[in-house]
Design an enzyme around this catalytic site. Structure first.
Site, mmCIF file in Angstrom:
data_model
loop_
_atom_site.group_PDB
_atom_site.id
_atom_site.type_symbol
_atom_site.label_atom_id
_atom_site.label_comp_id
_atom_site.label_asym_id
_atom_site.label_seq_id
_atom_site.Cartn_x
_atom_site.Cartn_y
_atom_site.Cartn_z
ATOM 1 C CD GLU A 68 -14.812 -26.094 26.428
ATOM 2 O OE1 GLU A 68 -13.618 -26.096 26.819
ATOM 3 O OE2 GLU A 68 -15.143 -26.090 25.234
ATOM 4 N NE ARG A 271 -8.254 -22.284 21.312
ATOM 5 C CZ ARG A 271 -8.077 -23.311 22.133
ATOM 6 N NH1 ARG A 271 -6.848 -23.631 22.517
ATOM 7 N NH2 ARG A 271 -9.096 -24.018 22.582
ATOM 8 N N GLY A 312 -2.216 -21.502 29.501
ATOM 9 C CA GLY A 312 -2.561 -21.187 30.884
ATOM 10 C C GLY A 312 -1.967 -19.883 31.372
ATOM 11 C CD GLU A 313 3.010 -18.462 31.586
ATOM 12 O OE1 GLU A 313 3.565 -18.185 32.659
ATOM 13 O OE2 GLU A 313 3.611 -18.515 30.490
ATOM 14 C CG ASN A 337 -15.188 -16.083 25.442
ATOM 15 O OD1 ASN A 337 -15.498 -14.901 25.447
ATOM 16 N ND2 ASN A 337 -15.741 -16.962 26.234
ATOM 17 C CG LEU A 339 -16.766 -12.958 27.571
ATOM 18 C CD1 LEU A 339 -17.519 -14.122 28.192
ATOM 19 C CD2 LEU A 339 -17.454 -11.636 27.910
ATOM 20 C CD GLU A 340 -9.419 -15.934 29.356
ATOM 21 O OE1 GLU A 340 -8.468 -15.825 28.552
ATOM 22 O OE2 GLU A 340 -9.553 -16.920 30.106
#
Length: 437
Positions: A68, A271, A312-313, A337, A339-340
């Site tokens: 988010e 995750r 974060g990587e 998600n 999308l990345e």
């Protein structure tokens, strides 16, 4: 539930929070011990500010966690471009690090106050925001009611409601209506989400698309990336990202089946990285050689699994491959998600449990950028086929990137929806610019 009962339930929630407030300390102490709270900034969770309020108009943005937070970054930059000060709250230590990396001192960051009346009241009395903008599915009753009592406009952006959440809200329609009617605007990700918000009492509701499509690609340290690419050399790779318990075993089975035929290196990114020790033990018990990112282990020709146990990587892990399985979709519920990976040039595989990202997957699958697999056997076959068929893999990659491009536009639509609320603040900020220092 009648309107009277709904009001009574909210009254109980309000004063129940007040009664429980004195015993919140042990709860936060336990979270600190688990590394889920910042010990030095724990008082922020009680609504106690640790920074000065900027002069002039202020927009309060709230993002629960990393995803988010990243989704809000372009929107926050647009508001800052207009000269309006921004307060950004998040709920996790990791998301606070993302704020520091991506926004620096252009915003004021605080941890979100607990949703109990003393903490929320203290927070709002100090910061006194002119507008509150929350992301996706953050519905906190006390915060909503306290903002409503102060007549501070509230907007939900990038809004979505999962199947499970919608069913829970539908069972309490009066309670839902008493909360959702406080939103001045809801900007939903899809028409389906919009219909659900309207059914729960939110008006007006607009549709923007997914803000995460309009974010920048995840960043990467180029030197680290080059080091790992050199170590991997010509080996074939695939990644299993955002995996949940039960899926790591499936990934290990796929790797063991394919390694003899392909010389495969598997990149595994759970995750929840705090599970990494248990995951490594499981992999070793199956005879697999593991390299961990947190240990800076080199990727040797004998390495089976590169365990991405950092947060974060993702930009690093996904740039090491052209094929990604997205977890919480085989053993878990709801999906994660996609999308990345699509954005960064990966063909996407997923299990069928993707209810939380149904619209995104429908677009990617229809465009040819993603495939759904039913089980571990089908996953292994899909990985093998795409690894061994370069043309088909590249077709999927191109199709995924085209679909992502077609989905863009959510930022523009969201800004347009927010203009009645931010335009007056823009004028006010220009008439009374902040003084330096």
């Amino acid at each position: 539930m009648s309107g009277r009962l709904a009001r009574f339930a909210l009254w109980l929630y309000r004063w129940g929070g007040v009664a429980l407030y004195p015993v919140v300390g042990p709860y936060l102490a336990l979270r600190v011990a688990k590394g889920k709270e910042d010990r030095a900034r724990r008082r922020e969770r009680y609504g106690v500010a640790s920074a000065a309020r900027p002069a002039g108009p202020l927009v309060w943005f709230h993002a629960a966690s990393v995803g988010e937070t990243n989704a809000l970054v372009p929107l926050i930059r647009e508001v800052r471009r207009r000269g309006i000060a921004v307060l950004l709250t998040t709920g996790t230590v990791t998301s606070a690090k993302i704020v520091a990396e991506r926004l620096g001192d252009t915003v004021v960051h605080q941890y979100v106050p607990l949703d109990v009346k003393p903490a929320v009241s203290r927070f709002l009395e100090y910061w006194h925001p002119d507008l509150a903008v929350v992301a996706e599915s953050e519905i906190w009753p006390m915060t909503i009611l306290e903002l409503g009592a102060r007549r501070i406009p509230q907007v939900l952006v990038n809004g979505r409601i999962s199947d499970r959440s919608f069913e829970r809200w539908k069972r309490r329609p009066a309670f839902a209506d008493a909360l959702f009617e406080n939103f001045a605007l809801v900007v939903a990700q899809s028409e389906g989400d919009a219909e659900r918000f309207r059914a729960l009492g939110a008006l007006p509701v607009l549709v923007s698309g997914n803000l995460k499509v309009d974010t920048d690609a995840p960043p990467v340290d180029r030197a680290v990336l080059r080091t790992y690419l050199d170590q991997i050399g010509e080996r074939r790779t695939w990644a299993a990202i955002s995996t949940f318990e039960g899926e790591e075993e499936a990934v290990a089975n796929v790797h063991r089946a394919l390694r003899p035929r392909t010389g495969l290196l598997t990149i595994l990114v759970p995750r929840h990285p705090e599970r990494a020790d248990a995951i490594e033990e499981m992999l070793k018990a199956r005879g697999l050689k593991v390299a961990r990112r947190t240990r800076n282990d080199p990727l040797t020709p004998e390495t089976d699994i590169f365990l991405g146990d950092t947060i974060g990587e993702m930009g690093l892990y996904l740039r090491l491959t052209e094929l990604a399985f997205v977890g919480r979709s085989l053993a878990g519920e709801g999906g994660q998600n996609p999308l990345e990976p699509a954005m960064l040039g990966c063909a996407v595989l997923s299990g069928s449990n993707v209810q939380n990202f149904r619209d995104t997957y429908q677009t990617l699958v229809a465009g040819g950028g993603a495939r759904i697999v039913r089980d571990v056997e089908m996953l292994a076959k899909g990985v093998h086929y795409l690894l061994m068929n370069d043309d088909r893999r590249k077709q999927m990659i191109e199709a995924g990137q085209e679909s992502v491009q077609e989905m863009r536009g959510a930022l523009r639509a969201t800004v347009k929806g927010l203009e009645p609320y931010i335009n007056p603040l823009t004028v006010k900020a220009r008439l009374h610019p902040r003084q330096p220092g």
